[in-house]
Design a protein around this motif. Structure first.
Motif, PDB file in Angstrom:
ATOM      1  N   ALA A 199      44.187  37.583  40.909  1.00 39.16           N
ATOM      2  CA  ALA A 199      45.533  37.290  40.479  1.00 39.16           C
ATOM      3  C   ALA A 199      45.505  36.418  39.017  1.00 39.16           C
ATOM      4  N   THR A 200      44.663  37.267  38.247  1.00 36.57           N
ATOM      5  CA  THR A 200      44.534  36.740  36.773  1.00 36.57           C
ATOM      6  C   THR A 200      45.103  37.853  36.084  1.00 36.57           C
ATOM      7  N   VAL A 201      45.161  37.399  34.757  1.00 38.37           N
ATOM      8  CA  VAL A 201      45.382  38.297  33.419  1.00 38.37           C
ATOM      9  C   VAL A 201      44.208  38.364  32.599  1.00 38.37           C
ATOM     10  N   THR A 202      43.667  40.007  32.490  1.00 38.12           N
ATOM     11  CA  THR A 202      42.703  40.024  31.454  1.00 38.12           C
ATOM     12  C   THR A 202      42.898  41.228  30.466  1.00 38.12           C
ATOM     13  N   GLU A 203      42.954  41.308  29.346  1.00 35.80           N
ATOM     14  CA  GLU A 203      43.223  42.671  28.727  1.00 35.80           C
ATOM     15  C   GLU A 203      41.773  43.239  28.159  1.00 35.80           C
ATOM     16  N   ASN A 204      40.778  42.289  27.936  1.00 42.16           N
ATOM     17  CA  ASN A 204      39.511  42.634  27.497  1.00 42.16           C
ATOM     18  C   ASN A 204      38.584  42.549  28.868  1.00 42.16           C
ATOM     19  N   PRO A 205      37.842  43.718  28.655  1.00 39.11           N
ATOM     20  CA  PRO A 205      37.060  43.829  30.194  1.00 39.11           C
ATOM     21  C   PRO A 205      35.892  42.936  29.998  1.00 39.11           C
ATOM     22  N   GLN A 206      35.753  42.251  31.005  1.00 43.66           N
ATOM     23  CA  GLN A 206      34.539  41.210  31.443  1.00 43.66           C
ATOM     24  C   GLN A 206      33.217  42.252  31.939  1.00 43.66           C
ATOM     25  N   THR A 207      32.200  41.999  31.161  1.00 43.83           N
ATOM     26  CA  THR A 207      30.994  42.883  31.529  1.00 43.83           C
ATOM     27  C   THR A 207      29.829  41.900  31.860  1.00 43.83           C
ATOM     28  N   LEU A 208      29.353  42.074  33.200  1.00 45.10           N
ATOM     29  CA  LEU A 208      28.469  41.391  33.612  1.00 45.10           C
ATOM     30  C   LEU A 208      27.408  42.364  34.427  1.00 45.10           C
ATOM     31  N   VAL A 209      26.109  41.764  34.117  1.00 50.18           N
ATOM     32  CA  VAL A 209      24.727  42.554  34.458  1.00 50.18           C
ATOM     33  C   VAL A 209      24.375  41.797  35.735  1.00 50.18           C
ATOM     34  N   PHE A 210      23.904  42.686  36.795  1.00 54.73           N
ATOM     35  CA  PHE A 210      23.350  42.110  38.190  1.00 54.73           C
ATOM     36  C   PHE A 210      22.012  42.885  38.517  1.00 54.73           C
ATOM     37  N   PRO A 211      20.831  42.313  38.771  1.00 55.49           N
ATOM     38  CA  PRO A 211      19.831  43.008  39.366  1.00 55.49           C
ATOM     39  C   PRO A 211      19.943  43.286  40.662  1.00 55.49           C
ATOM     40  N   LEU A 212      19.392  44.410  41.068  1.00 58.38           N
ATOM     41  CA  LEU A 212      19.760  45.013  42.685  1.00 58.38           C
ATOM     42  C   LEU A 212      18.710  44.740  43.476  1.00 58.38           C
ATOM     43  N   GLY A 213      18.155  43.406  43.331  1.00 60.77           N
ATOM     44  CA  GLY A 213      16.969  42.952  44.246  1.00 60.77           C
ATOM     45  C   GLY A 213      17.616  42.991  45.719  1.00 60.77           C
ATOM     46  N   THR A 214      19.123  42.423  45.659  1.00 58.57           N
ATOM     47  CA  THR A 214      19.791  42.296  47.048  1.00 58.57           C
ATOM     48  C   THR A 214      21.015  43.033  46.947  1.00 58.57           C
ATOM     49  N   PRO A 215      21.695  43.596  48.155  1.00 54.07           N
ATOM     50  CA  PRO A 215      22.883  44.334  48.128  1.00 54.07           C
ATOM     51  C   PRO A 215      23.960  43.623  47.086  1.00 54.07           C
ATOM     52  N   LEU A 216      24.445  44.354  46.174  1.00 53.19           N
ATOM     53  CA  LEU A 216      25.523  44.028  45.329  1.00 53.19           C
ATOM     54  C   LEU A 216      26.968  44.640  45.604  1.00 53.19           C
ATOM     55  N   VAL A 217      27.719  43.800  45.712  1.00 54.74           N
ATOM     56  CA  VAL A 217      29.231  44.537  46.143  1.00 54.74           C
ATOM     57  C   VAL A 217      30.193  44.328  44.893  1.00 54.74           C
ATOM     58  N   VAL A 218      30.831  45.600  44.663  1.00 57.23           N
ATOM     59  CA  VAL A 218      31.918  45.429  43.793  1.00 57.23           C
ATOM     60  C   VAL A 218      33.125  46.094  44.398  1.00 57.23           C
ATOM     61  N   ALA A 219      34.124  45.249  44.372  1.00 57.48           N
ATOM     62  CA  ALA A 219      35.490  45.847  45.184  1.00 57.48           C
ATOM     63  C   ALA A 219      36.571  45.327  44.290  1.00 57.48           C
ATOM     64  N   VAL A 220      37.930  46.090  44.679  1.00 55.89           N
ATOM     65  CA  VAL A 220      39.186  45.435  44.261  1.00 55.89           C
ATOM     66  C   VAL A 220      40.230  45.633  45.571  1.00 55.89           C
ATOM     67  N   ALA A 221      40.888  44.634  45.278  1.00 58.50           N
ATOM     68  CA  ALA A 221      42.007  44.361  46.293  1.00 58.50           C
ATOM     69  C   ALA A 221      43.175  44.277  45.806  1.00 58.50           C
ATOM     70  N   ASP A 222      44.324  45.180  46.442  1.00 63.91           N
ATOM     71  CA  ASP A 222      45.779  45.156  45.898  1.00 63.91           C
ATOM     72  C   ASP A 222      46.726  44.862  46.836  1.00 63.91           C
ATOM     73  N   GLY A 223      47.098  43.299  46.637  1.00 60.46           N
ATOM     74  CA  GLY A 223      48.126  42.732  47.541  1.00 60.46           C
ATOM     75  C   GLY A 223      49.227  43.834  47.521  1.00 60.46           C
ATOM     76  N   LEU A 224      49.781  43.755  48.920  1.00 59.08           N
ATOM     77  CA  LEU A 224      50.976  44.618  49.210  1.00 59.08           C
ATOM     78  C   LEU A 224      52.213  44.275  48.373  1.00 59.08           C
ATOM     79  N   GLY A 225      52.801  45.239  47.688  1.00 58.90           N
ATOM     80  CA  GLY A 225      54.127  44.851  46.836  1.00 58.90           C
ATOM     81  C   GLY A 225      55.269  44.773  48.136  1.00 58.90           C
ATOM     82  N   GLY A 226      56.126  44.015  47.741  1.00 62.32           N
ATOM     83  CA  GLY A 226      57.416  43.951  48.818  1.00 62.32           C
ATOM     84  C   GLY A 226      56.851  43.130  49.878  1.00 62.32           C
ATOM     85  N   HIS A 227      55.691  42.621  50.119  1.00 61.53           N
ATOM     86  CA  HIS A 227      55.224  41.498  51.133  1.00 61.53           C
ATOM     87  C   HIS A 227      54.899  40.449  50.324  1.00 61.53           C
ATOM     88  N   PRO A 228      55.644  39.028  50.493  1.00 57.73           N
ATOM     89  CA  PRO A 228      55.232  38.065  49.929  1.00 57.73           C
ATOM     90  C   PRO A 228      53.862  37.600  50.096  1.00 57.73           C
TER      91      PRO A 228
END
Length: 249
Positions: free
Chosen positions: A32-61
């Protein structure tokens, strides 16, 4: 050892007052923050790496609360997501956590808070794709852009007509509802890229535009140009996205 480069940003768009989207990449979360410039990160794949997005429902507080809860919970269990069942169990756990948090506010403003989730689990040689709701995961390669996730929306020719309704999500109701996450596994090769995004990107922009931008730009630049295109198209919703690239040692 192979590694992953993740370029991500999250922005409220031009219409919504609050950013209710969240994002997770490994142990890193953007809630729930604001970024206009992409943040770039590098991860080794020695263990499972999760990347995910979540969209809070509009109209539901409380959408921002639900999406942040899911992002942080996924970040906490990410190293143990070593197969399809582990991913399903993690999504089910997130659903229960959102429901429990909403239940603790029974009758309050957050009682029906909910969120979508869409993500990938990267391991050497394989990719697990998962989602609940209408946030998306694409593969971007030489053969173009391919949708890997499954939209939980009414069909276009249904009685609902064109709609932003989702047919399942995490939370979103006063009573507990089980979810059935879409989870698939596919090969993962170095050089392949994935695009993960909330519908603030895909509703105003057709897949052809997404494909063109992904073909023309790499990593962080692609993320920035996608965000810029969504804003130019009116920015009607929160825009959160991640471009993920897998590279050799």
């Amino acid at each position: 050892m192979p590694y992953a480069v993740v370029s991500a940003l999250s922005h409220p768009g031009l219409v919504r007052e609050r950013n209710e989207d969240s994002l997770v990449a490994g142990p890193w979360t953007l809630c729930a923050t604001v970024t206009e410039n992409p943040q770039t990160l590098v991860f080794p794949l020695g263990t499972p790496l999760v990347v995910a997005v979540a969209d809070g429902l509009g109209g539901h507080p409380g959408g921002h609360v639900a999406s942040a809860l899911v992002a942080r919970r996924i970040a906490a269990v990410a190293p143990g997501l070593d197969g399809e069942q582990a991913v399903r169990d993690a999504v089910d756990d997130c659903n229960r956590a959102v429901q429990a948090a909403a239940g603790g506010d029974s009758g309050g403003e957050f009682a029906t808070m909910g969120t979508t989730v869409a993500g990938v689990v990267l391991r050497p040689g394989s990719l697990l794709v998962f989602n609940v709701g209408d946030s998306r995961v694409y593969a971007a390669g030489r053969d173009g852009l391919r949708l890997l996730s499954v939209d939980d929306r009414p069909p276009p020719d249904s009685a609902w007509g064109p709609s932003h309704l989702v047919t399942q999500c995490l939370g979103g109701s006063r009573a507990y509802r089980a979810v059935r996450a879409h989870v698939t596994e596919r090969p993962l090769t170095p050089g392949e890229r994935c695009l993960l995004c909330t519908d603030g990107l895909t509703d105003p922009l057709p897949d052809g535009v997404l494909d063109e931008v992904m073909r023309e730009h790499d990593d962080g630049r692609a993320a920035f140009e996608l965000w810029k295109a969504a804003v130019a198209a009116g920015g009607p919703d929160n825009i959160t996205l991640a471009v993920v690239r897998v590279a050799d040692e």
